[in-house]
Design an enzyme around this catalytic site. Structure first.
Site, PDB file in Angstrom:
ATOM      1  N   PHE A   1       5.127  -7.748  -8.790  1.00 29.39           N
ATOM      2  CA  PHE A   1       6.339  -8.364  -8.221  1.00 29.39           C
ATOM      3  C   PHE A   1       7.078  -9.079  -9.350  1.00 29.39           C
ATOM      4  CE2 PHE A   1       6.348  -8.216  -3.508  1.00 29.39           C
ATOM      5  CZ  PHE A   1       5.189  -7.473  -3.336  1.00 29.39           C
TER       6      PHE A   1
ATOM      7  N   ARG B   1       0.894   7.396   7.219  1.00 28.27           N
ATOM      8  CA  ARG B   1       1.189   7.168   8.626  1.00 28.27           C
ATOM      9  C   ARG B   1       2.685   7.070   8.859  1.00 28.27           C
ATOM     10  NH1 ARG B   1      -1.228   1.870   8.719  1.00 28.27           N
ATOM     11  NH2 ARG B   1      -0.460   2.048   6.588  1.00 28.27           N
TER      12      ARG B   1
ATOM     13  N   THR C   1       3.999   1.611  -0.698  1.00 28.60           N
ATOM     14  CA  THR C   1       4.850   1.663  -1.900  1.00 28.60           C
ATOM     15  C   THR C   1       4.053   2.181  -3.090  1.00 28.60           C
ATOM     16  OG1 THR C   1       6.151  -0.207  -1.057  1.00 28.60           O
ATOM     17  CG2 THR C   1       6.305   0.269  -3.421  1.00 28.60           C
TER      18      THR C   1
ATOM     19  N   LYS D   1       0.846  -1.214   0.000  1.00 28.12           N
ATOM     20  CA  LYS D   1       0.000   0.000   0.000  1.00 28.12           C
ATOM     21  C   LYS D   1       0.871   1.249   0.000  1.00 28.12           C
ATOM     22  CE  LYS D   1      -2.270  -0.459   3.677  1.00 28.12           C
ATOM     23  NZ  LYS D   1      -1.672  -1.786   3.860  1.00 28.12           N
TER      24      LYS D   1
ATOM     25  N   LYS E   1       7.651  -7.162  10.043  1.00 26.09           N
ATOM     26  CA  LYS E   1       7.143  -6.532   8.846  1.00 26.09           C
ATOM     27  C   LYS E   1       8.060  -5.459   8.259  1.00 26.09           C
ATOM     28  CE  LYS E   1       3.105  -4.765   6.789  1.00 26.09           C
ATOM     29  NZ  LYS E   1       3.828  -3.524   6.392  1.00 26.09           N
TER      30      LYS E   1
ATOM     31  N   ALA F   1      -4.014  -1.010  11.781  1.00 23.08           N
ATOM     32  CA  ALA F   1      -5.481  -0.974  11.701  1.00 23.08           C
ATOM     33  C   ALA F   1      -6.106  -2.257  12.233  1.00 23.08           C
ATOM     34  CB  ALA F   1      -5.898  -0.779  10.249  1.00 23.08           C
TER      35      ALA F   1
HETATM   36  N1  LIG Z   1       6.257  -4.824  -6.039  1.00 26.93           N
HETATM   37  C1  LIG Z   1       7.095  -5.114  -5.026  1.00 26.93           C
HETATM   38  N2  LIG Z   1       8.144  -5.933  -5.232  1.00 26.93           N
HETATM   39  C2  LIG Z   1       8.997  -6.243  -4.220  1.00 26.93           C
HETATM   40  N3  LIG Z   1       8.856  -5.791  -2.951  1.00 26.93           N
HETATM   41  C3  LIG Z   1       7.813  -4.963  -2.714  1.00 26.93           C
HETATM   42  C4  LIG Z   1       6.887  -4.590  -3.713  1.00 26.93           C
HETATM   43  N4  LIG Z   1       5.949  -3.768  -3.145  1.00 26.93           N
HETATM   44  C5  LIG Z   1       6.295  -3.642  -1.856  1.00 26.93           C
HETATM   45  N5  LIG Z   1       7.410  -4.346  -1.592  1.00 26.93           N
HETATM   46  C6  LIG Z   1       8.080  -4.475  -0.289  1.00 26.93           C
HETATM   47  O1  LIG Z   1       7.147  -5.113   0.561  1.00 26.93           O
HETATM   48  C7  LIG Z   1       7.194  -4.551   1.884  1.00 26.93           C
HETATM   49  C8  LIG Z   1       5.810  -4.021   2.244  1.00 26.93           C
HETATM   50  O2  LIG Z   1       5.530  -2.900   1.417  1.00 26.93           O
HETATM   51  P1  LIG Z   1       4.629  -1.723   2.030  1.00 26.93           P
HETATM   52  O3  LIG Z   1       4.449  -0.710   0.962  1.00 26.93           O
HETATM   53  O4  LIG Z   1       5.173  -1.293   3.346  1.00 26.93           O
HETATM   54  O5  LIG Z   1       3.262  -2.530   2.251  1.00 26.93           O
HETATM   55  P2  LIG Z   1       2.006  -2.097   3.186  1.00 26.93           P
HETATM   56  O6  LIG Z   1       2.006  -0.601   3.233  1.00 26.93           O
HETATM   57  O7  LIG Z   1       0.839  -2.669   2.474  1.00 26.93           O
HETATM   58  O8  LIG Z   1       2.262  -2.718   4.510  1.00 26.93           O
HETATM   59  C9  LIG Z   1       8.259  -3.444   1.827  1.00 26.93           C
HETATM   60  O9  LIG Z   1       9.497  -3.977   2.305  1.00 26.93           O
HETATM   61  C10 LIG Z   1       8.398  -3.130   0.357  1.00 26.93           C
HETATM   62  O10 LIG Z   1       9.708  -2.677   0.041  1.00 26.93           O
HETATM   63  O1  LIG Z   2      -1.922  -0.893   9.959  1.00 26.09           O
HETATM   64  C1  LIG Z   2      -1.069  -1.515   9.326  1.00 26.09           C
HETATM   65  O2  LIG Z   2      -0.549  -0.907   8.264  1.00 26.09           O
HETATM   66  P1  LIG Z   2       0.221  -1.606   7.106  1.00 26.09           P
HETATM   67  O3  LIG Z   2      -0.813  -2.326   6.292  1.00 26.09           O
HETATM   68  O4  LIG Z   2       0.827  -0.440   6.379  1.00 26.09           O
HETATM   69  O5  LIG Z   2       1.221  -2.519   7.731  1.00 26.09           O
END
Ligand SMILES: Nc1ncnc2c1ncn2[C@@H]1O[C@H](COP(=O)(O)OP(=O)(O)O)[C@@H](O)[C@H]1O
Ligand SMILES: O=COP(=O)(O)O
Length: 553
Positions: free
Chosen positions: A379, A92, A71, A69, A103, A271
């Site tokens: 990915f 956030r 990213t 999300k 995570k 959340a």
């Molecule tokens: N398309 C992708 N390919 C490889 N790694 C990714 C990709 N999208 C996100 N990531 C990695 O996955 C992890 C979670 O991404 P993040 O944006 O924090 O997800 P969320 O906000 O949904 O928790 C991070 O370490 C990010 O660098």
């Molecule tokens: O509340 C959790 O947020 P992420 O989905 O960004 O981990």
């Protein structure tokens, strides 16, 4: 491919006053924390002629790593600016719990990050520390009150205010305080939550200014008397002291993306055990200055988006103009029954089986009357056949699915999504709340559980039933509910993936958070203090004599 921290460390950042100037913020509206971070003094007046559109980025139920999300949100905002649609971010700030746990951080990833990522993922501008100090100062004041005259006869067995730490520390979930003899206080059982789950975090996120924050702090219920009457911070006279500790934390933080898009990063995550949305003040500031604001809500749409729409939206005073549902082929296969270790293998059947999870999230967002687009967060392991299959399934569902390559290519890989979002956001939306906030609490819980989660019924424990009667007596009925639930399943069973239906949803206990303005409903076995996994990220981190860090992601 470089690691997230290597990409971030190589980035050329603009001085934060130059980033602020891009949206018309003047130096005297900033309180700088070094050359690349600042707090913004609010309120910031809406700039005439801006569209003030709001885009919410949510997701499907994730794998433990998260589905991108943040990213995609960052890549989307960069892409919108690259295409000439003036956009800022409201997202956030991370908790150090997951940073050192499983995570990782919350600054996006790959070529779609907010920076300086090390600072933001560690101590940032100190907001989490301020909240921890404020929360625990209140706890100390409560214990001191009980030990001294205790005029209100606050029952040490019925104090519900817990201490917090911004650490995943299961050892502190249940503790006994006041041991060591008469002068050490009154022994009582309590425990620690993670700071992001503190009611003060929710208050910080939902307050519209410092006096609103103080008003909310006054309403916090810290426990009950022996006669079982609620006792508030206001009655105890501690509200001003706690507000003083948060007078700086309430100001939104300003940083930038790798592409220098202004990003207001403020308010905590989670959340599943909190409301998981960034602050109203950061979102209002972003909206005031922009044609488009891209914001996020934690975990899947069953958690963060529902809480954004039913808890944050009333305080914000605006519903999203468009919603982006981030889906990944790996998470859909995971929801289709594939083990984590096998997610890199092509599996069209599992993808189709897991698609039911995305389908329900799309239908849930559409039930709110909001236009949605699916962002396929690409990915490297995704095959062309899988992408084609997912787009076909989305087309059959009547929702557009756009491949987003934000991680590998930043904004340049997210233009198609940006075009789809701008088109959606400029259409009228006919928002419909999920429930009437004046309904009884039990009915609001049932509305979320049946309409969003797909439950057949909700079962309350005896304790929860008694609390419902008590809350009605106290007149606390007219507040929204904030359901603490696993992020992995629509149900309260984290192993029930896909789109379970006709299940029984269990509420074990309620927690009144009158300052935040909602009632927390604890489902299943949800805990408000996470633990560390078998191999925490902490064990893979290094720092050298130059302060160069590896292992932060
Ligand atoms: N398309 C992708 N390919 C490889 N790694 C990714 C990709 N999208 C996100 N990531 C990695 O996955 C992890 C979670 O991404 P993040 O944006 O924090 O997800 P969320 O906000 O949904 O928790 C991070 O370490 C990010 O660098
Ligand atoms: O509340 C959790 O947020 P992420 O989905 O960004 O981990």
């Amino acid at each position: 491919m470089l690691t997230d921290i290597q990409i971030a460390d190589q980035a050329e950042m603009l001085p934060i006053e130059a980033v602020a100037a891009k949206v018309g913020l003047k130096k005297d509206q900033l309180e700088q924390y070094g050359p690349y971070k600042a707090k913004v003094t609010t309120p910031v007046a809406p700039v005439a002629g801006k569209k003030h559109k709001l885009v919410l980025v949510t997701a499907i139920n994730p794998t433990p790593a998260g589905e991108g999300k943040s990213t995609v949100l960052v890549g989307l905002a960069d892409a919108m600016n690259q295409l000439g649609h003036q956009t800022t971010i409201a997202m956030r700030e991370p908790s150090m719990g997951p940073v050192f746990g499983i995570k990782g951080g919350a600054t996006g990833g790959g070529y779609s990050q907010v920076i300086p990522m090390e600072d933001i993922n560690l101590h940032f501008t100190g907001d989490l520390h301020a909240l921890t100090s404020a929360n625990n100062t209140l706890a100390a004041l409560i214990d001191n009150y009980i030990m001294r005259d205790n005029e209100l006869d606050l029952d040490p067995r019925r104090v519900i205010w817990r201490r917090v730490e911004d650490v995943n520390d299961r050892a502190l979930r249940n503790v006994v305080t006041g041991l060591g003899g008469v002068m050490q206080g009154v022994p009582r059982e309590t425990g620690f939550d993670i700071t992001a789950a503190s009611e003060l975090m929710a208050i910080l996120c939902l307050s519209t200014d410092l006096m609103d924050l103080k008003r909310r702090v006054k309403q916090i219920v810290v426990g009950y008397t022996r006669a079982k009457e609620p006792v508030t911070v206001g009655q105890l006279g501690f509200a001003d002291a706690i507000t003083i500790l948060l007078k700086d934390a309430i100001k939104p933080n300003l940083v930038q993306t790798l592409d220098h898009t202004p990003a207001f990063v403020h308010g905590g995550p989670f959340a599943n055990i909190a409301h998981g949305c960034n602050s109203v003040l950061a979102t209002q500031t972003s909206l005031a200055l922009s044609d488009y604001t891209v914001t996020e809500a934690g975990f899947g749409a069953d958690l963060g988006a529902e809480k954004f729409l039913d808890i944050k939206r009333p305080a914000l005073g605006k519903h999203p103009d468009a919603v982006v549902i981030v889906a990944t082929i790996r998470a859909l296969k995971y929801n289709g029954g594939v083990a984590l270790a096998d997610l890199k293998d092509e599996n069209l059947a599992a993808l189709e089986a897991g698609f039911v999870n995305l389908k329900r999230h799309v239908q849930n967002i559409q039930r709110y009357g909001l236009p949605a687009v699916v962002a396929i967060n690409h990915f490297v392991a995704d095959t062309d056949a899988e992408v084609a299959k997912l787009q076909e399934l989305c087309a059959e569902l009547g929702v557009k699915a756009v491949v987003a390559d934000a991680w590998a290519k930043g904004g340049a890989g997210t233009h198609a999504l940006a075009e789809a979002v701008v088109e959606l956001a400029d259409q009228p939306a006919d928002f419909t709340p999920l429930y009437d906030v004046d309904l009884p609490i039990a009915d609001k819980v049932k509305a979320v559980a049946t309409k969003i989660y797909g439950a057949k019924e909700v079962v309350f424990t005896k304790k929860a039933e008694k609390q419902l009667a008590e809350f009605t007596k106290q007149g606390w009925d007219n507040l929204p509910v904030c359901i603490a639930k696993t992020q992995y399943s629509f149900s309260d069973d984290q192993t029930a993936l896909g789109a379970p239906s006709d299940f029984t949803f269990h509420i074990r206990e309620f927690v009144p958070k009158l300052g935040a303005g909602f009632i927390v409903a604890l489902s299943g076995t949800m805990l408000t203090m996470p633990g560390l996994g078998k191999t925490p990220a902490a064990v893979k981190m290094t720092i050298d004599e130059n302060g160069t860090i590896t292992g932060l992601f």
